[in-house]
Motif scaffolding. Sequence first.
Motif, short mmCIF file in Angstrom:
data_model
loop_
_atom_site.label_atom_id
_atom_site.label_comp_id
_atom_site.label_asym_id
_atom_site.label_seq_id
_atom_site.Cartn_x
_atom_site.Cartn_y
_atom_site.Cartn_z
N LYS A 176 -2.41 4.84 40.88
CA LYS A 176 -2.91 4.07 42.02
C LYS A 176 -4.34 4.50 42.33
CE LYS A 176 -1.50 4.88 46.29
NZ LYS A 176 -0.70 4.88 47.56
N LEU A 177 -5.16 3.53 42.71
CA LEU A 177 -6.49 3.77 43.25
C LEU A 177 -6.56 3.11 44.62
CD1 LEU A 177 -8.58 2.95 40.06
CD2 LEU A 177 -8.35 5.22 41.08
N ILE A 221 -6.84 8.92 44.34
CA ILE A 221 -6.31 8.69 42.99
C ILE A 221 -4.92 9.31 42.92
CG2 ILE A 221 -6.62 9.04 40.52
CD1 ILE A 221 -9.55 9.50 40.96
N ALA A 222 -3.93 8.50 42.60
CA ALA A 222 -2.58 9.01 42.37
C ALA A 222 -2.36 9.09 40.87
CB ALA A 222 -1.54 8.10 43.02
N LEU A 223 -1.90 10.24 40.41
CA LEU A 223 -1.70 10.49 38.98
C LEU A 223 -0.21 10.59 38.69
CD1 LEU A 223 -4.39 13.27 38.45
CD2 LEU A 223 -4.64 10.82 38.03
N GLN A 224 0.23 9.83 37.70
CA GLN A 224 1.62 9.89 37.25
C GLN A 224 1.71 10.84 36.07
OE1 GLN A 224 4.29 8.06 38.75
NE2 GLN A 224 5.39 9.61 37.59
N LEU A 225 2.56 11.85 36.18
CA LEU A 225 2.73 12.81 35.10
C LEU A 225 3.71 12.27 34.06
CD1 LEU A 225 2.96 16.12 37.17
CD2 LEU A 225 0.95 15.02 36.17
N PRO A 226 3.65 12.78 32.83
CA PRO A 226 4.62 12.36 31.81
C PRO A 226 6.05 12.61 32.28
CG PRO A 226 2.84 13.64 30.82
CD PRO A 226 2.67 13.74 32.30
N ALA A 227 6.96 11.78 31.84
CA ALA A 227 8.35 11.84 32.32
C ALA A 227 8.99 13.20 32.07
CB ALA A 227 9.18 10.74 31.67
N PRO A 239 3.40 20.63 46.63
CA PRO A 239 4.11 20.53 45.34
C PRO A 239 5.52 19.96 45.43
CG PRO A 239 3.84 22.82 46.04
CD PRO A 239 2.98 22.00 46.93
N HIS A 240 6.16 20.02 46.60
CA HIS A 240 7.50 19.44 46.67
C HIS A 240 7.45 17.92 46.60
CE1 HIS A 240 6.27 19.11 50.93
NE2 HIS A 240 7.17 18.15 51.03
N LEU A 241 6.26 17.36 46.81
CA LEU A 241 6.06 15.91 46.67
C LEU A 241 5.47 15.65 45.29
CD1 LEU A 241 4.42 15.40 50.18
CD2 LEU A 241 6.78 14.90 49.57
N ASP A 242 6.23 15.96 44.24
CA ASP A 242 5.63 16.07 42.92
C ASP A 242 5.92 14.90 41.97
OD1 ASP A 242 8.28 16.50 42.41
OD2 ASP A 242 8.02 18.36 41.31
N GLU A 243 6.35 13.78 42.50
CA GLU A 243 6.50 12.62 41.62
C GLU A 243 5.13 12.18 41.11
OE1 GLU A 243 8.64 9.48 43.45
OE2 GLU A 243 10.46 10.66 43.76
N GLN A 244 4.12 12.33 41.97
CA GLN A 244 2.74 12.05 41.59
C GLN A 244 1.86 13.14 42.19
OE1 GLN A 244 1.88 8.11 43.10
NE2 GLN A 244 2.87 7.10 41.35
N ILE A 245 0.68 13.28 41.63
CA ILE A 245 -0.35 14.14 42.21
C ILE A 245 -1.41 13.24 42.81
CG2 ILE A 245 -2.22 15.75 41.67
CD1 ILE A 245 -0.46 16.87 39.45
N THR A 246 -1.83 13.52 44.03
CA THR A 246 -2.88 12.72 44.66
C THR A 246 -4.13 13.57 44.85
OG1 THR A 246 -2.07 13.22 46.90
CG2 THR A 246 -1.25 11.21 45.84
N LEU A 247 -5.27 12.91 44.69
CA LEU A 247 -6.58 13.54 44.83
C LEU A 247 -7.43 12.68 45.75
CD1 LEU A 247 -7.26 14.03 41.00
CD2 LEU A 247 -6.11 15.67 42.51
#
Length: 341
Positions: free
Chosen positions: A109-110, A120-126, A156-164
């Motif tokens: 997401k932007l 910027i929301a980053l999706q990590l590999p599954a 970090p407990h909200l770790d489905e995505q990383i936001t910046l």
Amino acid sequence: MTFQVTVTPSGRQFSCEADETVLSAALRAGVGLPYGCKNGACGSCKGKITSGNVVHGNHQQRALPDNEEAQGMSLFCCAKPQSDLTIEAREIAASGEFPVKKMPTRVAKLEKLSDDVMLIALQLPANERLQYRAGQYIEFMLRDGKRRSYSMANAPHLDEQITLHVRHMPGGLFTDQVFSTMKERDILRFEGPHGTFFLREDSDKPIVLLASGTGFAPIKALVEHLIYTESTRSVSLYWGGRRPADLYMGALCEEWAAKLPNFKYVPVVSAALPEDKWNGRTGFVHQAVLADFADLSAHQVYACGAPIVVESAQRDFVAQRQLPAEEFYADSFTSEADLAN
């Protein structure tokens, strides 16, 4: 050639090659020296050399003035040994508890948070998970070996995505891309976690959080972590910007203040215009803390943002409000323009 480095007062030892920095060697050996930018700009890794000699690479004079270097102070992120060393440094427990990884990520997401700040929301590999502590940062790995650092804006407990939270720096190699050509589903690569800016949870001291601009990002992660752990520590958040729009998540901070019994939020604006109709606190954000606290001797301070804000806060809180120097924790946001000065 390999040299031996001894850390006091802990007595820990590690080896350091002549062509590597003391900080790099310490991190490789699992010795938790404090650090931030890793490029000689923020001063977080500063310590004293009590025996031996180093040569310093490029660094900012304000991070290590000549008079401090003459007294034996060193920036370990750009200091390479010329002999065996004994250094004085405050080791940080848990700084290396999570492995540093290189990972691919997809832009999920932007979202513009203001005219010049992009979420910027980053999706990590599954099959991958990035373990980190609230307040730490990642480094994007760009072409030609260049890197750009951004703090995680979520706990970090909200770790489905990383936001910046990325502020646009016109002409910036990465931020111009973020605000022009980057799109959802783009693939990026990063390395992390890095940094020693995180909560010291072995203390129940009241906390002052100080943020300027997008320095709010890791501060937000700290607050979310405090909420998640049901901390009862008193927390005062001071967030400063030039204009009210710079406080781009002010509504969230107001929500925290309304819901959390031990939480106070103080927004501060330094250059409001008449059309802003600003009726809150004005001036420099660290000076608002000075006005509100006569004594910080029993507090911890976590400061993040522009180097001038962090440096001013550290100097004045210690000198004027009796804050113990070891209870000031900071992450100074340095840009390429800062590094060129």
